[in-house]
Design an enzyme around this catalytic site. Structure first.
Site, PDB file in Angstrom:
ATOM      1  N   ASN A 163      89.551  44.030 -18.291  1.00 27.41           N
ATOM      2  CA  ASN A 163      90.947  44.466 -18.366  1.00 27.41           C
ATOM      3  C   ASN A 163      91.733  43.870 -19.530  1.00 27.41           C
ATOM      4  OD1 ASN A 163      91.282  41.855 -17.469  1.00 27.41           O
ATOM      5  ND2 ASN A 163      92.207  42.398 -15.513  1.00 27.41           N
ATOM      6  N   ALA A 205      72.770  53.410 -15.545  1.00 23.80           N
ATOM      7  CA  ALA A 205      72.582  51.972 -15.355  1.00 23.80           C
ATOM      8  C   ALA A 205      72.522  51.257 -16.698  1.00 23.80           C
ATOM      9  CB  ALA A 205      71.303  51.719 -14.567  1.00 23.80           C
ATOM     10  N   SER A 237      74.152  50.715 -11.795  1.00 29.79           N
ATOM     11  CA  SER A 237      73.969  49.257 -11.764  1.00 29.79           C
ATOM     12  C   SER A 237      73.956  48.656 -13.159  1.00 29.79           C
ATOM     13  CB  SER A 237      72.657  48.921 -11.068  1.00 29.79           C
ATOM     14  OG  SER A 237      72.708  49.296  -9.713  1.00 29.79           O
ATOM     15  N   LYS A 252      93.755  41.251  -7.563  1.00 30.09           N
ATOM     16  CA  LYS A 252      95.100  41.776  -7.301  1.00 30.09           C
ATOM     17  C   LYS A 252      95.379  42.981  -8.187  1.00 30.09           C
ATOM     18  CE  LYS A 252      97.435  38.983 -10.659  1.00 30.09           C
ATOM     19  NZ  LYS A 252      98.690  38.752 -11.205  1.00 30.09           N
ATOM     20  N   HIS A 309      77.470  42.272  -6.023  1.00 30.22           N
ATOM     21  CA  HIS A 309      77.598  41.581  -7.306  1.00 30.22           C
ATOM     22  C   HIS A 309      78.497  42.294  -8.309  1.00 30.22           C
ATOM     23  CE1 HIS A 309      73.909  40.004  -5.497  1.00 30.22           C
ATOM     24  NE2 HIS A 309      74.247  38.865  -6.089  1.00 30.22           N
TER      25      HIS A 309
END
Length: 164
Positions: free
Chosen positions: A84, A136, A118, A48, A61
């Site tokens: 976050n 990566a 990645s 969200k 993934h």
């Protein structure tokens, strides 16, 4: 929208999907906004409050958490993780499980046409500049300049900003 096998997807009713979005199996999307012509790979979660701009590609993934904004034409490689919370904890001071009231979501922005390789981890509160490339496996702990190439742990500038 290419929904694949809907038994293997969780796309909540509050997700705002643009046009011509391709979503592959085993995804989990809720409360997010997805722009037009976006491709979302297998085993991706978008939480969200996350925003994905037009023509982005999010590889399998990857985890796009609350507070993350991907501007237009952003590439997210396989297994990229965004964070976050600067000080994550399971419980609050009195030992009870934390709720949303017990932490602060710190926003992160990936600017237009940037690419995150990645296996990279992007800590909260940073901006990855327009057209930048994150190598990566890198761990991004601070802002990345527009057009720069960064890699390592912590990610460091390998190539100065390119003029396009």
């Amino acid at each position: 929208m290419n929904m694949g096998d809907q038994l293997h997807q969780r796309i909540a009713a509050d997700v705002k999907l643009g046009q011509r979005v391709k979503i592959y199996a085993f995804t989990n999307l809720y409360g997010c906004c997805i722009g037009d012509d976006v491709k979302i790979g297998t085993f991706v979660e978008i939480q969200k409050g996350a925003r994905v701009g037009d023509r982005c590609k999010i590889s399998s993934h990857s985890f796009i958490c609350e507070g993350v904004t991907l501007e237009e034409e952003v590439f997210i490689g396989h297994g990229v993780t965004f964070i976050n919370d600067r000080y994550p904890r399971a419980t609050n001071g009195d030992g009870n499980l934390q709720t949303e009231a017990d932490w602060v979501c710190v926003p992160t922005t990936v600017k237009r046409r940037a690419a995150v390789g990645s296996g990279a981890t992007v800590l909260c509160g940073v901006t990855i500049g327009e057209g930048a490339i994150v190598g990566a496996g890198s761990v991004v702990t601070k802002d990345v300049p527009d057009g720069a190439v960064v890699a390592g742990n912590p990610a460091r500038v390998l190539e100065r900003p390119r003029l396009s």
